[in-house]
Design a protein around this motif. Structure first.
Motif, short mmCIF file in Angstrom:
data_model
loop_
_atom_site.label_atom_id
_atom_site.label_comp_id
_atom_site.label_asym_id
_atom_site.label_seq_id
_atom_site.Cartn_x
_atom_site.Cartn_y
_atom_site.Cartn_z
N PRO A 165 0.83 -1.21 0.00
CA PRO A 165 0.00 0.00 0.00
C PRO A 165 0.86 1.26 0.00
CG PRO A 165 0.05 -0.97 2.18
CD PRO A 165 0.75 -1.95 1.28
N PRO A 166 0.28 2.41 -0.35
CA PRO A 166 1.06 3.66 -0.40
C PRO A 166 1.79 3.96 0.90
CG PRO A 166 -1.12 3.98 -1.35
CD PRO A 166 -1.12 2.61 -0.76
N GLU A 167 1.15 3.68 2.04
CA GLU A 167 1.77 3.98 3.34
C GLU A 167 3.08 3.25 3.53
OE1 GLU A 167 -2.52 4.89 3.48
OE2 GLU A 167 -1.33 3.19 2.78
N TYR A 168 3.24 2.11 2.87
CA TYR A 168 4.48 1.33 3.00
C TYR A 168 5.69 2.14 2.57
CZ TYR A 168 7.42 -2.89 2.82
OH TYR A 168 8.40 -3.82 3.03
N PHE A 169 5.48 3.07 1.64
CA PHE A 169 6.58 3.86 1.07
C PHE A 169 6.68 5.27 1.66
CE2 PHE A 169 5.08 0.79 -2.06
CZ PHE A 169 6.26 0.13 -2.39
N GLN A 170 5.75 5.61 2.52
CA GLN A 170 5.74 6.96 3.07
C GLN A 170 6.69 7.09 4.26
OE1 GLN A 170 1.60 7.76 3.87
NE2 GLN A 170 1.03 7.63 1.69
N PRO A 171 7.47 8.17 4.33
CA PRO A 171 8.51 8.31 5.37
C PRO A 171 8.00 8.12 6.79
CG PRO A 171 8.77 10.00 3.70
CD PRO A 171 7.49 9.30 3.38
N ARG A 172 6.79 8.58 7.10
CA ARG A 172 6.34 8.50 8.49
C ARG A 172 6.02 7.07 8.92
NH1 ARG A 172 0.06 10.36 8.99
NH2 ARG A 172 -0.69 9.70 6.94
N TYR A 173 5.92 6.13 7.95
CA TYR A 173 5.66 4.73 8.29
C TYR A 173 6.87 3.84 8.02
CZ TYR A 173 0.75 6.16 8.29
OH TYR A 173 -0.44 6.79 8.56
N ARG A 174 8.03 4.43 7.81
CA ARG A 174 9.17 3.63 7.36
C ARG A 174 9.63 2.61 8.39
NH1 ARG A 174 11.02 8.69 8.63
NH2 ARG A 174 12.69 8.84 10.19
N THR A 175 9.30 2.78 9.65
CA THR A 175 9.71 1.81 10.67
C THR A 175 8.55 0.93 11.12
OG1 THR A 175 9.28 3.38 12.48
CG2 THR A 175 11.49 3.39 11.51
N ARG A 176 7.38 1.09 10.50
CA ARG A 176 6.20 0.36 10.95
C ARG A 176 6.00 -0.93 10.15
NH1 ARG A 176 3.05 3.88 14.00
NH2 ARG A 176 4.49 5.44 14.86
N SER A 177 5.45 -1.93 10.80
CA SER A 177 5.07 -3.17 10.14
C SER A 177 3.59 -3.11 9.78
CB SER A 177 5.35 -4.38 11.03
OG SER A 177 4.64 -4.26 12.25
N PHE A 178 3.17 -3.98 8.86
CA PHE A 178 1.82 -3.93 8.31
C PHE A 178 1.14 -5.29 8.44
CE2 PHE A 178 3.86 -0.34 6.50
CZ PHE A 178 2.88 0.55 6.09
N PRO A 179 -0.18 -5.29 8.62
CA PRO A 179 -0.92 -6.55 8.51
C PRO A 179 -0.90 -7.02 7.07
CG PRO A 179 -2.45 -4.72 8.69
CD PRO A 179 -1.07 -4.15 8.90
N ASP A 217 -5.46 -7.63 13.89
CA ASP A 217 -5.24 -6.76 15.04
C ASP A 217 -4.18 -5.70 14.73
OD1 ASP A 217 -4.08 -7.24 18.46
OD2 ASP A 217 -5.10 -5.57 17.49
N ASP A 218 -4.60 -4.44 14.72
CA ASP A 218 -3.68 -3.35 14.39
C ASP A 218 -3.63 -2.31 15.51
OD1 ASP A 218 -1.85 -2.32 12.59
OD2 ASP A 218 -3.30 -0.97 11.70
N ARG A 219 -4.15 -2.64 16.68
CA ARG A 219 -4.29 -1.64 17.72
C ARG A 219 -2.95 -1.17 18.26
NH1 ARG A 219 -8.24 -5.04 21.42
NH2 ARG A 219 -6.84 -6.62 20.57
N ARG A 220 -1.91 -2.03 18.19
CA ARG A 220 -0.62 -1.65 18.74
C ARG A 220 0.34 -1.14 17.67
NH1 ARG A 220 -0.02 -7.42 21.41
NH2 ARG A 220 -1.12 -7.81 19.48
N ASN A 221 -0.21 -0.84 16.51
CA ASN A 221 0.66 -0.38 15.42
C ASN A 221 -0.03 0.76 14.70
OD1 ASN A 221 3.06 -0.58 13.99
ND2 ASN A 221 2.11 -1.79 12.40
N ASP A 222 0.25 1.99 15.05
CA ASP A 222 -0.53 3.14 14.62
C ASP A 222 -0.34 3.45 13.16
OD1 ASP A 222 -0.51 6.69 15.41
OD2 ASP A 222 -2.09 5.42 14.60
N LEU A 223 -1.16 2.77 12.32
CA LEU A 223 -1.12 3.02 10.89
C LEU A 223 -2.24 3.94 10.46
CD1 LEU A 223 -0.39 -0.55 9.52
CD2 LEU A 223 1.13 1.39 9.48
N GLY A 224 -3.20 4.15 11.30
CA GLY A 224 -4.33 5.00 10.93
C GLY A 224 -5.22 4.30 9.93
N ASN A 225 -6.10 5.07 9.31
CA ASN A 225 -7.00 4.53 8.30
C ASN A 225 -6.89 5.32 7.02
OD1 ASN A 225 -8.38 2.33 9.55
ND2 ASN A 225 -9.45 3.80 10.85
#
Length: 378
Positions: A136-150, A370-378
């Motif tokens: 998804p687009p968020e995967y490449f966005q700088p603010r999510y660069r350290t986040r994991s995804f479902p 479950d995404d509650r502990r990983n703030d990806l937003g909507n």
């Protein structure tokens, strides 16, 4: 020209039309009794029928994605072997190509996401198969660069083609639109065939002395994804979806491996592995293995798995309607496994029906990862 090329279909249709017109034009000249006239009539009829059959077959393949290439059609598919150079440290997954999401307006992954064509080799099963991964687009966005995804594994039917999940069923485009509308969390989609040992239909079974297909999906595939992509390792962050044969696989794998897959969605699924010419003897006389692959038996004799299931059918057009209602009741009676359904008024066993069910299915599975502990937003 490839089997799915529009030019091939156009050529077949044009040939059928020309042969039909030629038959009408030449028939009076061939209305004599001589062997040449009779042979001419037979030849024209056969040629016209073959051209018409080819045109209809190619059109059906374009619509339903049965075969991806001439080699696939002839059972001589050559792209199943995936070479992984471990000396370079590539691991069990290697990216072959990358392209934009169909229907996306721009070419920037930060805005529209990206589809990567990959080759996957199971570390323990040694099964090699191609797949498509939607990021998804968020995967490449700088603010999510350290986040994991479902992530959700998406399976075709049999024989099926992985490309049909992208080009015919529009999974990436639908996921992107749902996320933009705030109806689904940004989710990685991993799209492939359940047929990992073509042309055999393995029904996602660990076949004694044969392909260990269930182990590939339950163990090797999640491991490969987490080694290469930012797929969350926490429990409850992986789901599985499939249609037809892939739907049966999705339900079975989610039930057998609730510690790996938090949810499984079966679109037009059946509930027991068939034994026919395409499968061969899946169980090699092993009654325990056969029973385990029978979801009816599994619900009756094994502890209810802690997972969420979604089944779909239609009142008119689907042969699994009555079985689906029975399955819903059987799961409800377990008291632990959670069951949801999509039942259309009408709809056949085809892409058009599944396209009507996919948006709600993606929303459903997104809510259960479950995404509650990983703030990806909507």
């Amino acid at each position: 020209m490839g089997l799915t090329s529009n030019n091939v279909l156009l050529l077949a249709v044009l040939s059928a039309v020309l042969l039909f017109a030629g038959t009408v034009w030449l028939w009076p000249r061939l209305a004599r009794r001589g062997w040449r006239a009779v042979g001419g009539r037979v030849g024209l009829l056969l040629a016209t029928q073959l051209a018409l059959f080819a045109a209809v077959g190619l059109a059906a393949n374009q619509a339903f994605g049965f075969y991806a290439s001439w080699a696939d059609l002839l059972g001589q598919e050559k792209d199943q072997g995936v070479v992984v150079d471990h000396a370079r440290g590539d691991g069990p997954l290697e990216v072959v190509a990358s392209r934009r999401v169909p229907g996306a307006g721009g070419a920037q992954p930060q805005a529209d996401g990206r589809i990567q064509e990959v080759g996957i080799v199971g570390r323990t099963t040694r099964i090699a198969t191609p797949a498509y991964v939607y990021l998804p687009p968020e995967y490449f966005q700088p603010r999510y660069r350290t986040r994991s995804f479902p992530a959700a594994v998406v399976l075709t039917g049999y024989p099926g083609t992985a490309s049909a999940l992208v080009e015919k069923l529009h999974y990436p485009r639908t996921a992107r639109e749902l996320a933009r509308a705030g109806r689904m969390r940004p989710t990685i989609l991993v799209m492939l065939r359940p047929t990992v040992a073509p042309p055999r239909d393995t029904e996602c079974v660990d076949i004694p002395g044969g392909p260990q297909t269930e182990s590939f999906f339950a163990r090797d595939l999640p491991e490969a994804l987490r080694s290469h992509f930012r797929v969350a390792e926490k429990p409850g962050r992986l789901g599985i979806i499939g249609n037809s044969t892939g739907g049966y696989c999705a339900l079975k794998i989610a039930m057998h491996h609730p510690d790996v897959y938090a949810a499984g969605a079966g679109l037009s699924a059946y509930y027991k592995a068939p034994i026919d010419a395409t499968t061969g003897d899946l169980f090699q006389g092993d009654k325990g293995l056969r029973n385990r692959a029978d979801l009816w038996w599994y619900l009756k004799h094994r502890p209810a798995p802690d997972t969420s299931l979604l089944v779909t059918s239609s009142k008119e057009g689907e042969s699994n309607y009555k079985d689906t209602l029975r399955f819903i009741e059987r799961v409800k009676n377990t008291g632990r496994t959670r069951i949801s359904s999509i039942v259309l008024e009408s709809g056949g066993h085809n892409f058009n029906t599944w396209r009507r069910e996919i948006p709600a299915t993606l929303e459903w599975i997104g809510e259960r990862l479950d995404d509650r502990r990983n703030d990806l937003g909507n």
